[in-house]
Write a protein that holds these residues in place. Structure first.
Motif, short mmCIF file in Angstrom:
data_model
loop_
_atom_site.label_atom_id
_atom_site.label_comp_id
_atom_site.label_asym_id
_atom_site.label_seq_id
_atom_site.Cartn_x
_atom_site.Cartn_y
_atom_site.Cartn_z
N ASP A 81 11.61 14.26 -56.97
CA ASP A 81 12.05 13.47 -55.82
C ASP A 81 13.50 13.05 -56.01
O ASP A 81 14.03 13.05 -57.13
CB ASP A 81 11.18 12.22 -55.66
N THR A 82 14.15 12.69 -54.92
CA THR A 82 15.50 12.13 -54.99
C THR A 82 15.47 10.70 -54.47
O THR A 82 14.70 10.38 -53.56
CB THR A 82 16.50 12.95 -54.16
N LYS A 83 16.31 9.88 -55.01
CA LYS A 83 16.39 8.50 -54.56
C LYS A 83 17.17 8.44 -53.25
O LYS A 83 18.21 9.06 -53.10
CB LYS A 83 17.08 7.63 -55.61
N GLY A 84 16.64 7.70 -52.32
CA GLY A 84 17.40 7.43 -51.10
C GLY A 84 17.25 8.44 -50.00
O GLY A 84 17.91 8.33 -48.96
N ASN A 85 16.41 9.49 -50.19
CA ASN A 85 16.21 10.46 -49.11
C ASN A 85 14.79 11.01 -49.20
O ASN A 85 14.43 11.69 -50.17
CB ASN A 85 17.23 11.60 -49.20
N SER A 86 14.01 10.73 -48.18
CA SER A 86 12.60 11.14 -48.16
C SER A 86 12.40 12.62 -47.90
O SER A 86 11.27 13.11 -47.99
CB SER A 86 11.85 10.34 -47.08
N GLY A 117 15.79 4.13 -48.20
CA GLY A 117 16.79 5.17 -48.05
C GLY A 117 16.68 5.87 -46.72
O GLY A 117 16.23 5.30 -45.73
#
Length: 278
Positions: A81-86, A117
């Motif tokens: 996963d990435t932080k700030g973007n679903s 995010g």
């Protein structure tokens, strides 16, 4: 199709993971964005800027269906996963992969998730492209995927710029470049029977660049013909930039990409609009 300039090894890893995840969860999908453009350019042996973007549109019915895809990739393919973007994940080699959901999950042409995010995206036009604006292509990686056509890419980039002009300046540059490369990339389409009237002695003589713009407009018209609201929106987007002339940020970016004049850039948009209204 030579995909060596598209980081073939990295793409194979990503394609393998995504194809397996989509099959395991029963999701349909197609390639969009800069990667789709690069695939068409590579198919036509046209040199283009290498992109670091990998964008897939995936047809899902609910957030749970979408999360099943992401969970499969995390649990079985080492995606993160990435932080700030679903809507973004990282491949095992660290490449950003946008997995953009559309379909029954949409509300008012958008998708919204509960979370932090970026959790809301607009997907206007995705369903129309899915239904009428992709082509099944065999890639050198061994994968056979549906890829958004060049007119579909122009359509989605017109919408994306209109939604977020402050963030999407590259869309106008890409559209300008596609117009300039379109004749070399799609001669069979341009010379097909449905567009032969553009070469008739009975119509005003146009350059190949002008003809390419009209054909792009006609192809977009076919893609969005079942959606009257979207058709009207695209016409309004084009007319808005045509009316603003050199005060349009979109026009300015087109000019910067191809070193064209205001008149040339505006003329290309007028020809796309002509194709839409033919």
């Amino acid at each position: 199709m030579d995909l060596s300039n598209l980081r073939e090894g990295e793409l194979k890893e990503i394609f393998d993971g995504l194809e397996e995840a989509f099959q395991a969860t029963g999701a349909d999908f197609f390639i969009i964005g800069a990667l789709a453009k690069d695939i068409w350019y590579a198919k036509g042996d046209v040199v283009s800027r290498q992109t670091k973007d990998v964008d897939f549109a995936v047809l899902v019915g609910s957030q749970q269906n979408y999360e099943a895809i992401r969970n499969y990739l995390k649990e079985n393919k080492n995606f993160l996963d990435t932080k700030g973007n679903s809507f973004v994940m990282l491949s095992p080699s660290g490449i950003q992969v946008d997995i953009l959901p559309f379909g029954e999950i949409e509300i008012d042409d958008g998708v919204t998730f509960v979370g932090g995010g970026l959790d809301c995206i607009k997907v206007n036009g995705f369903m129309e492209v899915y239904q009428s604006g992709t082509e099944d292509l065999l890639l050198d990686t061994g994968h056979q995927f549906n890829v958004a056509t060049l007119p579909s890419i122009v359509l989605l980039k017109l919408i994306a710029f209109d939604d977020r002009p402050e963030k999407r300046s590259k869309d106008a540059r890409d559209i300008a470049d596609i117009i300039h490369q379109f004749f070399d990339l799609q001669p069979t389409l341009i010379y097909s029977e449905e567009h032969l009237d553009l070469f008739s002695d009975d119509v005003e003589e146009k350059t190949l660049l002008e003809i390419s713009s009209v054909v792009i407009g006609r192809e977009i018209k076919k893609i969005i013909s079942t959606n009257a609201n979207l058709s009207e929106r695209i016409k309004q987007i084009l007319q808005n930039h045509i009316d603003k002339q050199d005060e349009s940020l979109f026009i300015k970016n087109m000019m910067a990409e191809t070193r064209s004049t205001v008149e040339q850039a505006v003329g290309q948009l007028k020809n796309i609009l002509q194709g839409l209204t033919d």
